[in-house]
Enzyme design. Structure first.
Site, PDB file in Angstrom:
ATOM      1  CG  ASP A 196      -1.766   1.183   1.386  1.00  0.00           C
ATOM      2  OD1 ASP A 196      -2.749   1.246   0.634  1.00  0.00           O
ATOM      3  OD2 ASP A 196      -1.485   2.076   2.222  1.00  0.00           O
ATOM      4  CD  GLU A 233      -2.028   2.575  -3.754  1.00  0.00           C
ATOM      5  OE1 GLU A 233      -3.031   3.228  -4.067  1.00  0.00           O
ATOM      6  OE2 GLU A 233      -1.360   2.834  -2.724  1.00  0.00           O
TER       7      GLU A 233
HETATM    8  C1  QV4 Z   1      -7.973  13.712   7.890  1.00  0.00           C
HETATM    9  C2  QV4 Z   1      -7.947  15.008   7.097  1.00  0.00           C
HETATM   10  C3  QV4 Z   1      -6.508  15.437   6.860  1.00  0.00           C
HETATM   11  C4  QV4 Z   1      -5.795  15.555   8.193  1.00  0.00           C
HETATM   12  C5  QV4 Z   1      -5.885  14.221   8.929  1.00  0.00           C
HETATM   13  C6  QV4 Z   1      -5.162  14.204  10.283  1.00  0.00           C
HETATM   14  O1  QV4 Z   1      -8.601  14.831   5.846  1.00  0.00           O
HETATM   15  O2  QV4 Z   1      -6.474  16.688   6.179  1.00  0.00           O
HETATM   16  O3  QV4 Z   1      -4.425  15.870   7.962  1.00  0.00           O
HETATM   17  O4  QV4 Z   1      -7.256  13.830   9.088  1.00  0.00           O
HETATM   18  O5  QV4 Z   1      -5.866  14.968  11.220  1.00  0.00           O
HETATM   19  C7  QV4 Z   1      -8.715   8.810   6.097  1.00  0.00           C
HETATM   20  C8  QV4 Z   1      -9.671   9.936   5.857  1.00  0.00           C
HETATM   21  C9  QV4 Z   1      -8.918  11.268   5.831  1.00  0.00           C
HETATM   22  C10 QV4 Z   1      -8.147  11.429   7.135  1.00  0.00           C
HETATM   23  C11 QV4 Z   1      -7.185  10.279   7.252  1.00  0.00           C
HETATM   24  C12 QV4 Z   1      -6.350  10.327   8.536  1.00  0.00           C
HETATM   25  O6  QV4 Z   1     -10.364   9.742   4.643  1.00  0.00           O
HETATM   26  O7  QV4 Z   1      -9.848  12.334   5.691  1.00  0.00           O
HETATM   27  O8  QV4 Z   1      -7.418  12.655   7.089  1.00  0.00           O
HETATM   28  O9  QV4 Z   1      -7.931   9.035   7.248  1.00  0.00           O
HETATM   29  O10 QV4 Z   1      -7.171  10.087   9.660  1.00  0.00           O
HETATM   30  C13 QV4 Z   1      -7.526   5.105   2.555  1.00  0.00           C
HETATM   31  C14 QV4 Z   1      -8.555   6.168   2.176  1.00  0.00           C
HETATM   32  C15 QV4 Z   1      -8.243   7.486   2.832  1.00  0.00           C
HETATM   33  C16 QV4 Z   1      -8.083   7.304   4.336  1.00  0.00           C
HETATM   34  C17 QV4 Z   1      -6.910   6.343   4.529  1.00  0.00           C
HETATM   35  C18 QV4 Z   1      -6.558   6.099   5.998  1.00  0.00           C
HETATM   36  O11 QV4 Z   1      -8.574   6.330   0.793  1.00  0.00           O
HETATM   37  O12 QV4 Z   1      -9.338   8.376   2.597  1.00  0.00           O
HETATM   38  O13 QV4 Z   1      -7.851   8.566   4.967  1.00  0.00           O
HETATM   39  O14 QV4 Z   1      -7.275   5.087   3.954  1.00  0.00           O
HETATM   40  O15 QV4 Z   1      -7.640   5.585   6.683  1.00  0.00           O
HETATM   41  C19 QV4 Z   1      -3.097   8.620  -3.002  1.00  0.00           C
HETATM   42  C20 QV4 Z   1      -1.961   7.690  -2.621  1.00  0.00           C
HETATM   43  C21 QV4 Z   1      -2.378   6.235  -2.626  1.00  0.00           C
HETATM   44  C22 QV4 Z   1      -3.681   6.018  -1.851  1.00  0.00           C
HETATM   45  C23 QV4 Z   1      -4.742   6.951  -2.421  1.00  0.00           C
HETATM   46  C24 QV4 Z   1      -6.053   6.863  -1.686  1.00  0.00           C
HETATM   47  O16 QV4 Z   1      -0.852   7.861  -3.483  1.00  0.00           O
HETATM   48  O17 QV4 Z   1      -1.331   5.476  -2.038  1.00  0.00           O
HETATM   49  O18 QV4 Z   1      -4.294   8.298  -2.330  1.00  0.00           O
HETATM   50  N1  QV4 Z   1      -4.095   4.639  -1.874  1.00  0.00           N
HETATM   51  C25 QV4 Z   1      -3.782   3.710  -0.755  1.00  0.00           C
HETATM   52  C26 QV4 Z   1      -4.945   2.806  -0.419  1.00  0.00           C
HETATM   53  C27 QV4 Z   1      -6.041   3.627   0.210  1.00  0.00           C
HETATM   54  C28 QV4 Z   1      -5.553   4.180   1.537  1.00  0.00           C
HETATM   55  C29 QV4 Z   1      -4.147   4.544   1.546  1.00  0.00           C
HETATM   56  C30 QV4 Z   1      -3.316   4.377   0.471  1.00  0.00           C
HETATM   57  C31 QV4 Z   1      -3.558   4.959   2.826  1.00  0.00           C
HETATM   58  O19 QV4 Z   1      -5.360   2.097  -1.552  1.00  0.00           O
HETATM   59  O20 QV4 Z   1      -7.227   2.885   0.388  1.00  0.00           O
HETATM   60  O21 QV4 Z   1      -6.330   5.354   1.872  1.00  0.00           O
HETATM   61  O22 QV4 Z   1      -3.182   3.742   3.500  1.00  0.00           O
HETATM   62  O23 QV4 Z   1      -3.338   8.550  -4.402  1.00  0.00           O
END
Ligand code: QV4
Ligand code: CA
Length: 473
Positions: A196, A233
């Protein structure tokens, strides 16, 4: 090497997104093994945050608390039972490995396994990781410590992705703890890892971590000396400095451009000839993991836009079946649950748990699970892909809303957007009578001595035709 799956030449994996370990074990035995699947990508198995305030979203599981195998999908005993039962029927397990970061800032314990932690103090005693194990602030060029500018690789890799506490992958202790997690899973018998957020990790750090991993378990039936399968990824749609090419030394990469190409091609069949576009920087076949959609872009997260999903069943069926017929990349099928909003967890998550996956009498899934992998045409094309492995596309035909091609002399595929097609075409196949797979052999097809055959499609829901050598339905 890291780019080779070890599943006896089987060609397709399925992402059973958010399924519980017990349901995956049953699915391996009753369906995936007999259907010829290589493996299952499972949701992250480590301990994660539990966020009632966010309605127990699916993305809880991308915020690691510790590497204990205690998640919404089950505990270590259930995970081990799943791996063993799937291995026994030739279906291998690929773990979604979240190792770029721990939880988001502001999060506190306990996690899904009961372990305490405090993200703002960078304190994760369940590993343990402490403040020294996170990327030093002076390595992150952004003003607020977050990733804002994807044009700066230092920012993308050293700053916090949406506030997720970023592990310092340059540090030996961090590398060892991650490798220890991987080795624990290898000992249990998994085949490999989807890494990831690999775009947010330095390729050199991944090389060091992967270098510390064991060979696959011979006790789990893998040949001796086999390295784990790794795919990374990396969302590369061109236009950013970080490219998939940087990761070829550490395994395969996710090729997000393929899904877009498929969506465009299903919309306009004359574009189907160019789904692999090296000019756009797409990974070569032997380095690419391909998919029509994934758990992010089907709900508007990473890399969304111009993507087919189960919400358009006919177009989606065509896109997945064309992909399975094609010779490009290693294929992953998405298996989803229905959702109304993009944060919503799996069926049962409203009370913090996960429901079982009930199987209906007709083989479809109930209880809010979509089970694209059980859609008839998709299941049949998984068999086709196994049967034609190693061959290349030949005898390409495309005219208007119809497309057809052979895979060497092993198989022939055709698709007609409006489900109405009759034409004699060169199949490149040996003379004989073949079972048409999508009809479940209700239709028999004769290939003449000169390789030609009458290709007919009269089905508006599954407007697809497939025959292959050795395929009897
Ligand atoms: C929030 C605020 C931020 C703030 C933060 C800390 O939005 O501005 O800084 O709190 O106070 C979730 C929430 C998000 C939150 C974050 C931290 O949606 O709002 O930030 O948690 O608490 C998944 C989801 C994300 C989720 C994350 C962790 O998609 O929404 O964030 O899990 O739970 C890029 C990357 C790529 C990524 C993609 C989504 O290059 O690597 O974005 N894809 C992978 C996974 C994906 C996962 C992650 C990475 C992170 O496939 O499912 O994100 O592990 O393109
Ligand atoms: Ca990082």
């Amino acid at each position: 090497g890291y780019d080779q799956p070890s599943c006896d030449g089987r060609q397709t994996i399925v992402h059973l997104f958010e399924w519980k370990w017990a349901d995956i074990a049953a699915e391996c035995e009753r369906f995936l093994g007999p259907a010829g699947f290589c493996g299952v990508q499972v949701s992250p198995p480590m301990e994660h945050i539990v966020s009632a305030g966010d309605g127990y979203p699916w993305w809880q599981r991308y915020q690691p608390v510790s590497y204990k195998l205690e998640s919404r999908s089950g505990n270590e005993e259930q995970f081990t039972d799943m791996v063993q039962r799937c291995n026994a029927v030739g279906v291998r397990i690929i773990v979604d490995a979240v190792v770029n970061h721990m939880t988001g800032l502001g999060r506190v314990g306990p996690g899904s396994g009961g372990t305490d932690f405090n993200a703002d103090n960078l304190d994760f005693p369940g590993v343990p990781f402490s403040s020294m194990d996170f990327t030093p602030k002076d390595q992150c060029p952004s003003s607020n410590g977050m990733i804002n500018n994807y044009n700066d690789p230092n920012e993308v890799r050293n700053c916090y992705l949406v506030g997720l506490t970023d592990l310092y992958g340059a540090k030996d202790y961090v590398r060892e703890k991650i490798a220890e997690y991987f080795n624990h899973l290898i000992d249990i018998g998994v085949m490999g890892f989807r890494v990831d957020a690999a775009k947010h990790m330095w390729p050199g750090d991944l090389e060091a971590i992967q270098g510390l991993t064991k060979d696959l378990s011979t006790a789990a039936g893998f040949p001796s000396g086999r390295r784990p399968f790794f795919f990374h990824e990396v969302i590369d749609q061109g236009g950013e400095p970080i490219t998939v090419q940087e990761y070829f030394g550490v395994g395969r990469t996710t090729e997000f451009r393929f899904g877009k190409k498929i969506a465009w091609g299903i919309n306009s069949f004359d574009q189907l000839g160019g789904v692999y576009d090296p000019g756009w920087g797409m990974a070569p076949s032997e380095k690419a993991v391909v998919f029509v959609d994934n758990h992010d872009n089907q709900r508007g997260h990473g890399g969304a836009g111009d993507i087919l999903t189960h919400k358009q069943p006919k177009e989606y069926t065509m896109g997945v079946c064309f992909s399975l017929a094609h010779d490009y990349g290693f294929m992953r099928i998405m298996s989803s649950y229905y959702f109304d909003n993009s944060d919503q967890g799996p069926p049962g998550s409203s009370y913090g748990g996960t429901d079982d996956v009930p199987i209906n009498g007709d083989g479809t899934c109930g209880g809010g699970w979509v089970c694209e992998h059980r859609w008839n045409a998709i299941t049949q094309m998984v068999k086709f892909r196994n049967a034609v492995a190693g061959t290349q596309i030949a005898n390409w035909f495309q005219e208007g809303d119809n497309v057809a091609f052979s895979r060497g002399d092993k198989g022939f595929f055709a698709m007609s957007k409006y489900g109405s097609f009759d034409r004699t075409l060169q199949t490149g196949m040996p003379a004989g009578t073949y079972c048409e797979l999508i009809s479940g052999c209700a239709n028999q097809v004769t290939v003449n001595g000169d390789g030609t055959a009458q290709i007919s499609i009269h089905n508006s829901d599954e407007p697809i035709f497939a025959i292959c050598v050795g395929c009897d339905g």
